[in-house]
Each structure stands twice: as structure tokens, then as C-alpha cells.
Design a protein around this motif. Structure first.
Motif, PDB file in Angstrom:
ATOM      1  N   LYS A  35       3.269  22.975   0.685  1.00  0.00           N
ATOM      2  CA  LYS A  35       3.254  21.994   1.775  1.00  0.00           C
ATOM      3  C   LYS A  35       2.295  20.843   1.491  1.00  0.00           C
ATOM      4  O   LYS A  35       2.469  19.753   2.034  1.00  0.00           O
ATOM      5  CB  LYS A  35       2.928  22.678   3.095  1.00  0.00           C
TER       6      LYS A  35
ATOM      7  N   GLY B  49       1.968  19.458  -1.462  1.00  0.00           N
ATOM      8  CA  GLY B  49       2.411  18.719  -2.640  1.00  0.00           C
ATOM      9  C   GLY B  49       1.972  19.355  -3.958  1.00  0.00           C
ATOM     10  O   GLY B  49       2.365  18.886  -5.019  1.00  0.00           O
TER      11      GLY B  49
ATOM     12  N   PHE C 248       1.876  22.876  -6.511  1.00  0.00           N
ATOM     13  CA  PHE C 248       2.988  23.751  -6.915  1.00  0.00           C
ATOM     14  C   PHE C 248       2.504  25.174  -7.141  1.00  0.00           C
ATOM     15  O   PHE C 248       1.297  25.420  -7.296  1.00  0.00           O
ATOM     16  CB  PHE C 248       3.608  23.214  -8.208  1.00  0.00           C
TER      17      PHE C 248
ATOM     18  N   GLU D 246       0.268  17.535 -12.154  1.00  0.00           N
ATOM     19  CA  GLU D 246      -0.089  17.045 -13.498  1.00  0.00           C
ATOM     20  C   GLU D 246      -0.468  18.184 -14.438  1.00  0.00           C
ATOM     21  O   GLU D 246      -0.341  18.068 -15.647  1.00  0.00           O
ATOM     22  CB  GLU D 246      -1.300  16.093 -13.432  1.00  0.00           C
TER      23      GLU D 246
ATOM     24  N   GLU E  11       4.657  14.307 -20.490  1.00  0.00           N
ATOM     25  CA  GLU E  11       4.339  12.949 -20.063  1.00  0.00           C
ATOM     26  C   GLU E  11       4.921  12.647 -18.667  1.00  0.00           C
ATOM     27  O   GLU E  11       4.276  12.013 -17.831  1.00  0.00           O
ATOM     28  CB  GLU E  11       4.886  11.987 -21.135  1.00  0.00           C
ATOM     29  N   SER E  12       6.117  13.113 -18.419  1.00  0.00           N
ATOM     30  CA  SER E  12       6.770  12.768 -17.158  1.00  0.00           C
ATOM     31  C   SER E  12       6.112  13.445 -15.957  1.00  0.00           C
ATOM     32  O   SER E  12       6.428  13.131 -14.821  1.00  0.00           O
ATOM     33  CB  SER E  12       8.257  13.129 -17.215  1.00  0.00           C
TER      34      SER E  12
ATOM     35  N   GLN F 295       2.927  13.223 -15.494  1.00  0.00           N
ATOM     36  CA  GLN F 295       1.736  12.420 -15.185  1.00  0.00           C
ATOM     37  C   GLN F 295       2.144  11.223 -14.332  1.00  0.00           C
ATOM     38  O   GLN F 295       3.308  10.846 -14.298  1.00  0.00           O
ATOM     39  CB  GLN F 295       1.076  11.937 -16.496  1.00  0.00           C
ATOM     40  N   PRO F 296       1.168  10.608 -13.653  1.00  0.00           N
ATOM     41  CA  PRO F 296       1.509   9.393 -12.903  1.00  0.00           C
ATOM     42  C   PRO F 296       2.023   8.315 -13.855  1.00  0.00           C
ATOM     43  O   PRO F 296       1.647   8.301 -15.034  1.00  0.00           O
ATOM     44  CB  PRO F 296       0.195   8.961 -12.270  1.00  0.00           C
ATOM     45  N   LEU F 297       2.855   7.423 -13.327  1.00  0.00           N
ATOM     46  CA  LEU F 297       3.377   6.330 -14.130  1.00  0.00           C
ATOM     47  C   LEU F 297       2.227   5.458 -14.596  1.00  0.00           C
ATOM     48  O   LEU F 297       2.186   5.017 -15.742  1.00  0.00           O
ATOM     49  CB  LEU F 297       4.344   5.518 -13.252  1.00  0.00           C
ATOM     50  N   ALA F 298       1.307   5.191 -13.718  1.00  0.00           N
ATOM     51  CA  ALA F 298       0.121   4.408 -14.069  1.00  0.00           C
ATOM     52  C   ALA F 298      -0.963   4.771 -13.066  1.00  0.00           C
ATOM     53  O   ALA F 298      -0.688   5.305 -11.998  1.00  0.00           O
ATOM     54  CB  ALA F 298       0.422   2.914 -13.978  1.00  0.00           C
ATOM     55  N   ASP F 299      -2.202   4.513 -13.464  1.00  0.00           N
ATOM     56  CA  ASP F 299      -3.316   4.777 -12.560  1.00  0.00           C
ATOM     57  C   ASP F 299      -4.057   3.473 -12.364  1.00  0.00           C
ATOM     58  O   ASP F 299      -4.817   3.047 -13.237  1.00  0.00           O
ATOM     59  CB  ASP F 299      -4.218   5.861 -13.164  1.00  0.00           C
ATOM     60  N   LEU F 300      -3.811   2.818 -11.252  1.00  0.00           N
ATOM     61  CA  LEU F 300      -4.403   1.501 -11.033  1.00  0.00           C
ATOM     62  C   LEU F 300      -5.907   1.604 -10.771  1.00  0.00           C
ATOM     63  O   LEU F 300      -6.643   0.634 -10.917  1.00  0.00           O
ATOM     64  CB  LEU F 300      -3.699   0.775  -9.878  1.00  0.00           C
ATOM     65  N   ASN F 301      -6.360   2.797 -10.423  1.00  0.00           N
ATOM     66  CA  ASN F 301      -7.820   2.978 -10.270  1.00  0.00           C
ATOM     67  C   ASN F 301      -8.506   2.705 -11.589  1.00  0.00           C
ATOM     68  O   ASN F 301      -9.526   2.050 -11.661  1.00  0.00           O
ATOM     69  CB  ASN F 301      -8.148   4.411  -9.878  1.00  0.00           C
TER      70      ASN F 301
ATOM     71  N   ILE G  21       3.195  -2.169 -14.373  1.00  0.00           N
ATOM     72  CA  ILE G  21       2.865  -0.737 -14.245  1.00  0.00           C
ATOM     73  C   ILE G  21       3.669   0.153 -15.198  1.00  0.00           C
ATOM     74  O   ILE G  21       3.505   1.370 -15.198  1.00  0.00           O
ATOM     75  CB  ILE G  21       3.080  -0.237 -12.796  1.00  0.00           C
TER      76      ILE G  21
ATOM     77  N   ARG H 199       8.590   7.927 -10.017  1.00  0.00           N
ATOM     78  CA  ARG H 199       7.296   8.340 -10.575  1.00  0.00           C
ATOM     79  C   ARG H 199       6.230   7.913  -9.583  1.00  0.00           C
ATOM     80  O   ARG H 199       6.437   7.045  -8.747  1.00  0.00           O
ATOM     81  CB  ARG H 199       7.037   7.650 -11.925  1.00  0.00           C
ATOM     82  N   LYS H 200       5.089   8.517  -9.758  1.00  0.00           N
ATOM     83  CA  LYS H 200       3.971   8.295  -8.868  1.00  0.00           C
ATOM     84  C   LYS H 200       3.066   7.243  -9.478  1.00  0.00           C
ATOM     85  O   LYS H 200       2.879   7.221 -10.689  1.00  0.00           O
ATOM     86  CB  LYS H 200       3.223   9.624  -8.801  1.00  0.00           C
ATOM     87  N   LEU H 201       2.512   6.370  -8.646  1.00  0.00           N
ATOM     88  CA  LEU H 201       1.552   5.374  -9.116  1.00  0.00           C
ATOM     89  C   LEU H 201       0.261   5.635  -8.360  1.00  0.00           C
ATOM     90  O   LEU H 201       0.259   5.673  -7.128  1.00  0.00           O
ATOM     91  CB  LEU H 201       2.093   3.980  -8.788  1.00  0.00           C
ATOM     92  N   LYS H 202      -0.834   5.838  -9.089  1.00  0.00           N
ATOM     93  CA  LYS H 202      -2.097   6.098  -8.381  1.00  0.00           C
ATOM     94  C   LYS H 202      -2.781   4.777  -8.073  1.00  0.00           C
ATOM     95  O   LYS H 202      -2.852   3.896  -8.940  1.00  0.00           O
ATOM     96  CB  LYS H 202      -3.006   6.969  -9.247  1.00  0.00           C
ATOM     97  N   THR H 203      -3.252   4.618  -6.865  1.00  0.00           N
ATOM     98  CA  THR H 203      -4.008   3.411  -6.533  1.00  0.00           C
ATOM     99  C   THR H 203      -5.255   3.875  -5.775  1.00  0.00           C
ATOM    100  O   THR H 203      -5.336   5.035  -5.343  1.00  0.00           O
ATOM    101  CB  THR H 203      -3.215   2.455  -5.609  1.00  0.00           C
ATOM    102  N   ALA H 204      -6.179   2.955  -5.620  1.00  0.00           N
ATOM    103  CA  ALA H 204      -7.433   3.302  -4.942  1.00  0.00           C
ATOM    104  C   ALA H 204      -7.152   3.797  -3.524  1.00  0.00           C
ATOM    105  O   ALA H 204      -7.944   4.524  -2.942  1.00  0.00           O
ATOM    106  CB  ALA H 204      -8.347   2.079  -4.901  1.00  0.00           C
TER     107      ALA H 204
ATOM    108  N   PRO I 196       5.570  14.489  -0.684  1.00  0.00           N
ATOM    109  CA  PRO I 196       5.512  13.496  -1.756  1.00  0.00           C
ATOM    110  C   PRO I 196       6.911  12.944  -2.047  1.00  0.00           C
ATOM    111  O   PRO I 196       7.731  13.626  -2.643  1.00  0.00           O
ATOM    112  CB  PRO I 196       4.981  14.293  -2.955  1.00  0.00           C
TER     113      PRO I 196
ATOM    114  N   LEU J 207      10.282  17.900   1.306  1.00  0.00           N
ATOM    115  CA  LEU J 207       9.831  19.000   2.161  1.00  0.00           C
ATOM    116  C   LEU J 207      10.799  19.337   3.293  1.00  0.00           C
ATOM    117  O   LEU J 207      11.160  20.484   3.487  1.00  0.00           O
ATOM    118  CB  LEU J 207       8.425  18.718   2.721  1.00  0.00           C
TER     119      LEU J 207
END
Ligand code: SRM
Ligand SMILES: Cc1cc2nc3c(=O)[nH]c(=O)nc-3n(C[C@H](O)[C@H](O)[C@H](O)COP(=O)(O)OP(=O)(O)OC[C@H]3O[C@@H](n4cnc5c(N)ncnc54)[C@H](O)[C@@H]3O)c2cc1C
Ligand code: SF4
Ligand code: FES
Lengths: 811, 109
Positions: free
Chosen positions: A556, A558, A560, A607, A797-798, A800-806, B6, B18-23, B50, B65
Motif C-alpha cells: 500500500k 508503494g 514491494f 529500486e 536500469e528500468s 531506477q528513476p528516469l532521472a533525479d532532479l535533486n 530528463i 518512469r518515475k522522475l525524482k524531484t525535490a 504510484p 492500487l
């Protein structure tokens, strides 16, 4: 004394007449029924679905032996009537004489064979009866066929054979197909649809000569010299009323046997019905008017007054994916006006022909949803000037109805015809429903609506829903979802019979209304395709629920869960150590023993999945498929290894079964158990397949449940050896996989098809059992492998997040 | 506007996400069967599912879900009272660009 009625011909018209007769007055006549075909009444129009594989012959028999026996009909099938002595009132048939008080001709018609040179070669056939159909069904993908005639029959024959992989060419003399029913534009769209089914269509093509070799057809030569090689040549160019016998016996005959409005011929004691008659200058080739005739003839025979009236007819083509409709008169003409609508992207074409403010004809291709409404307008002859502007858009735009089909049906007037074949109107059906016919079967039985070609089944169901409201549920014919009109069962059948091997083919050929389905239908279609074509179709992860796509159960929050397989519930220190190490390394918050005899690591981050799997793989642990519509667990007890009561090696058998079955995809999850004795410590009697070991061998039970429903298994068979127990299990699961509806557990499926049906295939028929096992093995040659290892190695690889803007911000 | 690269469109499976992480939390980036790309908050307004794990069909996604269905153009949930925030994205030469200004804007809101 009861009067004697002799009927010549057991076809669609006489079948209906007999029904009407015995229903109204069962004792009025002693009936003798002759038929040249070696069988009784069947639904001839459904030969096409039989040919294409969508139905079996058994399904289209309308009157079986039990019916004839019940109504004391003397059947003389496979026997031709040769002569009639009208003075003596005696019929002479191949095996003897029968006297009559009343005689009915129902001899149908004969297919017309163009007398081309070579028309009598072996392999030149018509399309009329079961024998013809069987000839065509015997062909496969190594064969070539030429069909002469691009009308209804020729095209249904062509499409049916093409569905079997036969290389088919249609030769049509006119400029476009079905010219009697369609205009050029619709004919063009039809040709395109057929070409897309790999059927070659030659229009404006004139046949000249049939070429043979050793007495057997070899090719067709056209007048331009083209030679079309073929193994079989089907002539479907028209029919001629079968009148020879009538003529010989001195009845008045024109194109057909002359009848009056009461269906009486020139002899007061002789009636005629069906395609063999001529009424008021017209002859007939569709069943709707024949059924009307049958009813009138029955009434006449019973001394009631009735009169046959000719009506406007409509035509549909029974080729899946070629949706066409035509009715009335659609030729151009003075004082006539056309309204045309086209949507090229959808391949839709509609044309209405109007004369004196009345709709007199309609042709539609690609979208025939409103055809009944238009047909109603043609038949009623209502003034349409008020709605002319929006007429072509159908009832939804006429204020009375709304866009959804239910209100469109609700808006139909009581006299609107619902079932074209049987001429049943809306009020007849609603009256039956109000009188207690609360499901499709009952409506069919009482009114005959939807009992012939079946195209109106949806309408009848909508009427049930409109009339009964919430009291009516559409379980059996419920479409999969809003994306299509077909049931799961229909889709499964069509995927097999039309050999649809890709999602695109399914969307296109089965008329999906959405681009690519939705979360309800797409997983089902993905499963059906891979179950039926394990080698040709490639599983599509994007059509799977996240659990099956990521090979882990989503929680619940998210995260696994990870459940490695413990074969038959057996583990060892190395595995336990690897699980413990992994739990520590990946900060797994909960480690739990499951109800399926293994260990669950709950709360793993998405991940981390490929990495924890790689670690577990190193200790020999593989995916437990705790997430799949496939084999879950095989629970076992300790059996003879340790237990003082054990009769067989239940643990060993459990492990063997798990090794054979793991990785397989099934309509829903499958759980097994093996108990070593009837004390049943592995709870085998509530599993999808549960085996209880006894001194004499193995009791194999199936179709148990212990989830939302609780149900004890039913005994499939008792077998002496372990190998047989494995074979039965595999065959059962393969049969389930080939036939069940997606998301039906085995117990639900068995309740639908019946345990006897399953036993016949899995237990009794050894050949079928072997085929099932081989089919299962074939599929397993692709799917019996660990998805975790594969994903860890190639797809990490798939995860993982597509990108991490942080990170980017930090740079 | 502040377009940020991205990734490549092929990094997202066809009819997938796909997931994109942001602040400010995760954003789901979707690719349809027709190579259209959409972006929206990755959290379902129902119970936080998600959405990047959902099934993508047409221009919609179904939450993994409890099966709420969202229109990716508008973010509106079908037949439910709820929606997700969508973000401008575009594809240039196969690269997916997202509007950083909008992403930042969300924090302010
Ligand atoms: C982990 C486990 C509970 C446990 O902690 O023991 C479990 C957990 C879930 N079960 Fe179960 N079931 C588990 C044993 C069972 C059993 C007992 C058994 O297998 O002996 C049953 C009753 C037998 C049966 O299968 O019917 C059971 C009947 C269900 C059902 C009802 C199925 C039915 O047809 O009636 C569902 C719902 C479904 O599958 O549609 C379900 C669905 C679920 C799901 C997958 C719900 C979901 O979709 O998220 C649960 C995942 C929880 C999670 O977050 O990971 N679970 N579930 C058990 C895993 C067994 C294993 O090792 O694979
Ligand atoms: C493949 C196919 C598809 C069709 N599809 C449609 C459709 O979609 N819609 C539609 O409305 N119509 C369709 N039709 C037409 C429809 O089947 C016929 O209109 C209908 O069957 C005619 O019924 P009938 O009773 O007059 O004759 P039949 O059904 O042909 O029955 C006549 C019977 O009489 C027997 N007989 C003849 N002479 C003798 C004799 N001397 N002694 C003993 N027995 C004799 C014949 O063997 C035959 O069995 C289709 C026809 C075919 C062949
Ligand atoms: S019974 Fe199964 S589905 Fe229900 S809460 Fe427990 S684990 Fe989840
Ligand atoms: S969390 Fe998305 S539907 Fe419930």
C-alpha cells in the motif's frame, strides 16, 4: 383417425413449420418427414460460422432426435422422394410409399452451377450443405481455393476458409462485391476488409473454363487468359428453387412452385414453403420470409386463417470484421435523394435513400449500430422530413433517445423489428419478458428472437435490461469491458479460430473501440494470446498489472514484497542464511512466514528489487511468483520421509509438481497441495489441484477453493503411480489455461464447463491428455525460467528513476 | 519556462511510465503507444498509489492500487472526485524536456 402429413425436405422452413404445428396442436397430424440430406433440421445459415471455426455443427442443430421422438415425427432422412401420385395421395420415396392427407413441399433450392467446361470435375463444389462445408473445412494452409461469386455465400465461404489459412481467391463478374445488396462505395470497403484478411478479390472477372488433371480440378481460366491454380473450386453464384418434383407431379410451377397467400399450391391438399415457392411473382433466398411462410402454412394446416405478406428484407454478412447492412431499395433514381456520411479513418460509410420524405433504402459499412432503427423507418414508412438534417446520425440525435445504446433501445417503438431472421418485434419480446422470461435463454425459447443468426443477441439483452432494470444481470454475455462488445469467451474463441497472434490483430479484427484497450481487457488479451500462441506471441509486460510486470507484490505504500520459491516448502540453512542476509542488507522491515509455506520479505524499495534478487539468486533462490496469475505454491506435508502415517512421498511429489509447473501463466493463480495421507495436513482438499496419497496410490482432486469462497475439491481420478498423478495435473492445468476466462479460478471454470467435460479430456481421452501435456511443455520451454535472474541481469536500469532532479540541482 | 532534459523517449517503455525524482516528490512520466509523452504527479489522490506503476492505455493511466483512471491531458480522474497535477513536457529529437519552472511552481502552491 389422426390425419397424415407428409413433408418433403427437412430444411429451415419445414423445421419452423413443424414447431408451429406441434406447439399449437400436438395431435393434429401424424407427421412423416423426408430429407434427402442424411440428417434432420439444422440452421443452414450457421454453416458459415461452422466453416470459420466459430461454431461446431452440434451447436447449429435446431431439432435433434429427442425433438422428433417427443413429437412422434417419423424421420426418413437420407431418403429422397421420387414421385407423387396426387390422385391416390401417395408419396413414393426411395424406400417405399407413404400415403398422405396433406403434403408439404419444403424442398428448398439447388445451387446453380454455371455450365463452364470442366464444371463436372472432381473438386468443383457448391456451398449449400454440411458436406460442402466439410469439404472446405478439410483444407489447410497448404491449399488454394477459387471461389466464383462475390455475393453473400461466396464471401462467407471465402472468409471461412481464409480463417483456416487457406489461400483464397474470389472471382466476381460484376464491378463490385455483393452488388445486389451494396452500392459501390460499400463494396469497395468490403473488398478492402477482405483483402486485409489475405483474400485475393478479382472483380469484373469473367470465368471461362475450369481446367483439370486426372479428373480433378487444377485451375480456373478467366477470359483474359489468367490462370488461377486451385485444389478446390467453390461455385456460389446463385440458387434455383428446387421445383422438379413439383413439376413432375403436375403442380403449377413458374420459377418456383406457385402458392397463394395461404401457402397452398394449385392442389388444395398440397402446400409449399421455403425457397422452393413462388409467391406473387417473387422467389426467396433469406430465412426471414420463410419463417413467416412456415407460420402461415402451419396455421393453414390447422384450419386457421392466416395470410403471408411480403416485407422489405435486410441483409447482413456473417464475416467477423466486415460489418455491413443493407435494406430496401438503394438504386439512384429520379425523385430520390441521397444522404451520405463517410469517416475514412474508421472505414465507415453510410448512405440513406429518401423518396417522398420517406426512407426507402439504407446501406452501411463499418458502423451498423443503428441499422435496426433505420430498418424500422423503412418498414414503417414514417415521414422523416422533420429529422432529415440529423437523420444519418441515427436515433441518438433525434431527441427521443440519447447517445447510449440502452436509451436508443428504450426509444424504439413497440413494433420495431429486433430479430430480422424471425421477424420478432420489440413488443413481442417485452411482453415475454414481462411474462417471466427473464434471461436470454427464456426469451429465445419463447419468442425465437436471436435464435437464428444471433446478430441481435445484444439488442435482446439490452431489452432485458431496459425492461427489468437492476433485476437483470448480463453475466453470460457481459462484454469484457467498455472497449469491445465481445465476451471473454468470444474473444478466446476468435483468437483461436481467426489465428489472431498480436494485440493489434485483436483490436482491429474484433473491433475494439479504444486505441489499445484498458487495464481490464489488455491483461486478459495478453494472456489469451500467449496461452494460445506461446511461440509466436511475445508476452507484453506493459499489458500486465504492476505485480506481474515487476515480479513483486506492490504494497500500500508503494514498496514491494519479495517471496523466493521454497520448493514443496523445503528449505535449508544456506537459503535461510541468504534470506536473513538480504533482509539485513536491504533494511527489510518485515519478514513473515506466509500461508503458502515460504518466507516473505515485505517492504522492499522498488529500486532495490534487482539487487536483492541477484543476492538471493546467488544462494540458488528464484522467484516464488507470489504475484502471478500462474503457479503459486505447492504445499506439502512430511509424508513417508518422517511421518508414521505417511503412505507415499508427498513432499517429493510436491517438489516434482512445482518443478514442472513453475513459471507457467494461467488465467488466475493456481495453488496445489499434496498430503501424505487422508489426515490431510497440507490441506489438499481445498486447492485448485490437491492430491491425497493413500496406500493404493494418489487421489487427484481439482477445483477446490479456500479464499473468497470455500469449497472442497472434486475427484478427478484415482491413479496408482506418481507419474500419472503428475500427468493428470499438467493436463488439467493446460485445459484450464486453454479454455478458462481470464480471472476465473479453476473452481469457477469447472463449474461452468462441468467436471464431466474435464474428465473426458483429461482422464478418459488418452490422446487428448497427451496433446495437453505436449502443449504445456511447449509453452514451458519458454516460460519455465526465473524472471528475477533475467531482470537483475538485463533490466535493472528500468527499476531506477528516469532521472533525479535533486542531484541535478545539487550539481 | 525552463526546459530540463530528463532522458530519451526510449528510456520509457511504449505504453509505460518512469518515475522522475524531484525535490518536491516524484513525478511520473508517461509514454503512450503513439509516442506521446505526459507528466503528472506520481501520487494518486485516492490513497497515494504510484501512478508510474499503472497500466497506460490510450491517453490514460490506471492507478495500480485501486484502479482509478486518470486522463493524462487534464489530470482528471474518471468518474471520481479527484485529479492529479500535470506538467508540460515536450519531445525534441527524441529527448524528453520538462518545464522546470512549473515543477518549481508546484512547491509554491
Ligand atoms: C502473503 C500472503 C499472506 C500471508 O502473509 O500469508 C498473501 C497475500 C496476499 N494475497 Fe493471498 N496471500 C497468501 C496466501 C493466501 C491463501 C492461503 C494459501 O495460499 O494457502 C489464500 C486462500 C487460498 C486461495 O488462493 O484462494 C489467499 C487468498 C487470496 C485471494 C482470494 C483468491 C480467491 O480466488 O478467492 C486474493 C485476491 C486475488 O487473488 O484476487 C489474495 C491476494 C493477496 C494479495 C496478493 C493482495 C494484493 O493483490 O495485493 C496479498 C499481497 C499482500 C502483500 O502486500 O504482499 N489472496 N492468499 C500469502 C502468500 C502465500 C504465498 O506464499 O504465496
Ligand atoms: C452457407 C449459407 C449461408 C446462409 N446465410 C444466410 C443468412 O445469413 N441469412 C439468411 O436469411 N439466409 C441465409 N442463407 C439462406 C437460407 O439458408 C435459406 O434461405 C434456407 O435454408 C432455405 O430454407 P428451405 O427450408 O426453403 O430449404 P433448405 O434449408 O435448403 O431445405 C430443403 C431440404 O429439402 C431437401 N430435399 C430437396 N428435395 C428433396 C426430395 N425430393 N426428397 C427429400 N428431401 C428433399 C434438401 O435435401 C434440403 O435438406 C444461407 C444459406 C447458406 C447455404
Ligand atoms: S487477507 Fe490477504 S489480501 Fe486480505 S489483507 Fe490479508 S494479505 Fe491482504
Ligand atoms: S491509490 Fe490510486 S486508486 Fe487507490
Amino acid at each position: 383417425m389422426t390425419k397424415r402429413l407428409v413433408i418433403i425436405g427437412a430444411g429451415m422452413a419445414s423445421g419452423r413449420m413443424i414447431e408451429q404445428l406441434v406447439e399449437t396442436d400436438a395431435d393434429a397430424y401424424d407427421i412423416t418427414l423426408f430429407n434427402a440430406e442424411p440428417r434432420g433440421n439444422y440452421n443452414r445459415i450457421m454453416l458459415s460460422p461452422v466453416l470459420s471455426g466459430e461454431k461446431t455443427y452440434e451447436e447449429i442443430v435446431t431439432h435433434d432426435d429427442a425433438f422428433y421422438a417427443e413429437h412422434k415425427v417419423t424421420c426418413r432422412f437420407g431418403e429422397k422422394v421420387l414421385r407423387i401420385d396426387r390422385e391416390m395421395k401417395v408419396v413414393e420415396a426411395e424406400n417405399g410409399h407413404v400415403p398422405y392427407d396433406k403434403l408439404v413441399f419444403a424442398t428448398g433450392s439447388n445451387p446453380f452451377m454455371i455450365p463452364l467446361p470442366g464444371h463436372d470435375l472432381e473438386g468443383v463444389i457448391a456451398y449449400r450443405d454440411l458436406e460442402d462445408t466439410e469439404r472446405m473445412m478439410a483444407l489447410g494452409d497448404a491449399h488454394r481455393v477459387v471461389v466464383i461469386g462475390g455475393g453473400l455465400l461466396g464471401l462467407e465461404a471465402a472468409a471461412g476458409m481464409a480463417a483456416r489459412g487457406v489461400d483464397v481467391t474470389v472471382v466476381h463478374i460484376m464491378g463490385h462485391l455483393m452488388e445486389r445488396q451494396l452500392d459501390e462505395a460499400a463494396g469497395y470497403l468490403l473488398k478492402k476488409s477482405l483483402q486485409a484478411k489475405d483474400i485475393t478479390v478479382l472483380t469484373s472477372a469473367n470465368s471461362k473454363e475450369i481446367l483439370g488433371e486426372n479428373g480433378h480440378v487444377r485451375a480456373l481460366r478467366l477470359d483474359d487468359g489468367t490462370e488461377l491454380p486451385c485444389d478446390l473450386l467453390v461455385m456460389a453464384v446463385g440458387i434455383r428453387p428446387s421445383v422438379a418434383l413439383g413439376q413432375d407431379s403436375g403442380l403449377a410451377v413458374g420459377r418456383g412452385i406457385h402458392v397463394d397467400d395461404q401457402m397452398i399450391t394449385s392442389d388444395a391438399n398440397v402446400l409449399a414453403v421455403g425457397e422452393c415457392v413462388e409467391h406473387d411473382g417473387a422467389v426467396f433466398g433469406l430465412v426471414a420470409p420463410l419463417y413467416d411462410q412456415a407460420k402461415v402454412a402451419a396455421q393453414t394446416l390447422l384450419g386457421q386463417s392466416a395470410a403471408f405478406k411480403q416485407k422489405t428484407l435486410s441483409t447482413k454478412l456473417k464475416v467477423t470484421g466486415c460489418d455491413l447492412f443493407s435494406a430496401g431499395d438503394f438504386a439512384d433514381g429520379e425523385g430520390r435523394e441521397d444522404i451520405v456520411f463517410r469517416d475514412p479513418s474508421r472505414g465507415v460509410y453510410k448512405r440513406l435513400v429518401i423518396e417522398n420524405d420517406r426512407l426507402i433504402g439504407a446501406v452501411m459499412y463499418g458502423d451498423t449500430a443503428d441499422s435496426n432503427w433505420f430498418f424500422g423507418l423503412i418498414q414503417s414508412g414514417d415521414d422523416i422530413s422533420e429529422m432529415r438534417e440529423t437523420l444519418i446520425f441515427g436515433p441518438a440525435y433525434q431527441g427521443e433517445g440519447a447517445a447510449d445504446p440502452l436509451s436508443a433501445v428504450a426509444a424504439l417503438p413497440p413494433e420495431a423489428e429486433i430479430c430480422g431472421c424471425n421477424g420478432i418485434c420489440k413488443s413481442t419480446i417485452t411482453t415475454a419478458i414481462e411474462g417471466g422470461a427473464t434471461d436470454l435463454g427464456a426469451v429465445k425459447a419463447q419468442t425465437k428472437a436471436s435464435a437464428s443468426c444471433g446478430t441481435c443477441t445484444g439488442l435482446v439483452e439490452q431489452l432485458l435490461q431496459v425492461t427489468l432494470g437492476d433485476d437483470f444481470q448480463m453475466p453470460s454475455a457481459q462484454p469484457i469491458c467498455g472497449c469491445c462488445d465481445l465476451t471473454h469467451e468470444d474473444v478466446r474463441r476468435l483468437i483461436k479460430s481467426q489465428e489472431l497472434k498480436s494485440q493489434e490483430a485483436v483490436w482491429q479484427e474484433l473491433g475494439w473501440k479504444t486505441r489499445n484497450g484498458c487495464h481490464v481487457c489488455r491483461p486478459a488479451v495478453n494472456f489469451y494470446l500467449l496461452a494460445d500462441w506461446p511461440l509466436e506471441y511475445q508476452d507484453d509486460p506493459q499489458s500486465r498489472f504492476v505485480n506481474e510486470r515487476k515480479h513483486a507484490n506492490i504494497q500500500k505504500d508503494g514498496t514491494f514484497s519479495v517471496v523466493p520459491r521454497m520448493w514443496g516448502g523445503i528449505t535449508n540453512p544456506t537459503e535461510l542464511r541468504a534470506i536473513a542476509d538480504a533482509a539485513e542488507k536491504y533494511d527489510v522491515p518485515t519478514v513473515k512466514v506466509t500461508g503458502g509455506q515460504r518466507i516473505d520479505l515485505l517492504g522492499v524499495k522498488g529500486e532495490d528489487l534487482p539487487f536483492i534478487w541477484a543476492d538471493l539468486n546467488k544462494a540458488g533462490l528464484v522467484s516464488g511468483h507470489a504475484y502471478s496469475k500462474g503457479l503459486r505454491t505447492v504445499k506439502t506435508c512430511v509424508g513417508t520421509d518422517h511421518c508414521r502415517f505417511g503412505t507415499q512421498d508427498s513432499t517429493g511429489l510436491g517438489i516434482k509438481l512445482e518443478e514442472v509447473l513453475w513459471g507457467s501463466w494461467t488465467p488466475h493463480k493456481v495453488k496445489l497441495a499434496v498430503s501424505g495421507c487422508p489426515r490431510n495436513c497440507a490441506e489438499a482438499t481445498c486447492k485448485d489441484v490437491g492430491i491425497v496419497c493413500v496406500d493404493s496410490g494418489y487421489q487427484v482432486g481439482v477445483a477446490g477453493a479456500a479464499g473468497m469462497d470455500v469449497k472442497e475439491t472434486e475427484r478427478l481420478a484415482d491413479v496408482p503411480t506418481e507419474q500419472e498423478a503428475i500427468d493428470l495435473t499438467v493436463a488439467f492445468i493446460q485445459l484450464y489455461r486453454e479454455n478458462a476466462k481470464y480471472l476465473d479460478r479453476p473452481y469457477k471454470w469447472v463449474a461452468k464447463v462441468g467436471l464431466e467435460w474435464v474428465k473426458e479430456r483429461v482422464v478418459a481421452d488418452l490422446e487428448e491428455r497427451a496433446r495437453l501435456i505436449a502443449a504445456f511443455e511447449l509453452s514451458q520451454s519458454i516460460y519455465r525460467k526465473d524472471p528475477w535472474a533475467e531482470h537483475a541481469a538485463t533490466k535493472a536500469e528500468s527499476y531506477q528513476p528516469l532521472a533525479d532532479l535533486n542531484l541535478e540541482a545539487a550539481e | 519556462m525552463n526546459w530540463i532534459d530528463i532522458g530519451h523517449i526510449n528510456d520509457i517503455p511504449l505504453r509505460g511510465a518512469r518515475k522522475l525524482k524531484t525535490a518536491l516528490g516524484c513525478v511520473a512520466v508517461f509514454r503512450t503507444d503513439a509516442d506521446e509523452v505526459f507528466a503528472a504527479t506520481d501520487s494518486c489522490p485516492h490513497k497515494g498509489g504510484p501512478l508510474s506503476e499503472g497500466i497506460v492505455h490510450g491517453q490514460s493511466v490506471t492507478c495500480p492500487l485501486h484502479n482509478w483512471v486518470f486522463d493524462l491531458n487534464t489530470g482528471q480522474a474518471q468518474g471520481e472526485d479527484g485529479s492529479i497535477t500535470t506538467f508540460p513536457v515536450r519531445v525534441e529529437n527524441g529527448r524528453i524536456l520538462i518545464d522546470g519552472a512549473q515543477l518549481a511552481g508546484r512547491s509554491a502552491a
